[in-house]
Write a protein that holds these residues in place. Sequence first.
Motif, mmCIF file in Angstrom:
data_model
loop_
_atom_site.group_PDB
_atom_site.id
_atom_site.type_symbol
_atom_site.label_atom_id
_atom_site.label_comp_id
_atom_site.label_asym_id
_atom_site.label_seq_id
_atom_site.Cartn_x
_atom_site.Cartn_y
_atom_site.Cartn_z
ATOM 1 N N TYR A 78 0.854 -1.188 0.000
ATOM 2 C CA TYR A 78 0.000 0.000 0.000
ATOM 3 C C TYR A 78 0.886 1.233 0.000
ATOM 4 C CZ TYR A 78 -3.281 3.561 1.700
ATOM 5 O OH TYR A 78 -4.040 4.688 1.838
ATOM 6 N N ASN A 120 0.371 5.675 -0.352
ATOM 7 C CA ASN A 120 -0.520 6.809 -0.474
ATOM 8 C C ASN A 120 0.244 8.078 -0.109
ATOM 9 O OD1 ASN A 120 -2.268 8.771 1.276
ATOM 10 N ND2 ASN A 120 -3.723 7.771 -0.089
ATOM 11 N N ASN A 130 -3.125 7.434 -4.522
ATOM 12 C CA ASN A 130 -2.674 6.087 -4.170
ATOM 13 C C ASN A 130 -1.816 5.552 -5.307
ATOM 14 O OD1 ASN A 130 -4.155 5.745 -1.707
ATOM 15 N ND2 ASN A 130 -5.994 5.533 -2.943
#
Length: 108
Positions: free
Chosen positions: A24, A26, A76
Motif C-alpha cells: 500500500y 498513499n 494512491n
Amino acid sequence: MTMKVPTGCVFTHIIRGGGKKITYQNAGVDCAFVAALGSGFCNWRIDFTYTNTDNRIYRTSRGRTHPECKIDPMRNNSPQTLPRYGKACAHLYVTGVRRVSQCHHITK
C-alpha cells in the motif's frame, strides 16, 4: 522562486509492506484550521519516485495533473515489488513546481 505548503498543512506519505514489497502506498496533503478555508492547491499532481542505494532514480510513477483546486490532494499507487533497495519518495507539484517531498528508506 521559493514556495511553501500553507501553515496548518502537512504532506504525508504512507508505505506498508516489507522488504522490497510495497502492499500500500498513499500520499497527500492534510490541512487544518485556517489553512482548510483556503482555495487549496490548483493544477496539482503527485509523483512517486524510487531510487537505488546510490540515490539514482530508476522508476517514476507520474500522477496526472488535476486542473481543479483541491484543499486535500491525494494519490494512491499500486502495490508492487521493487527490484532494489533504496528510497521511495512522494512529491507534490503545483503548477509544475515541486512544492514538497517525503521519502522512506526501503531496506532489508
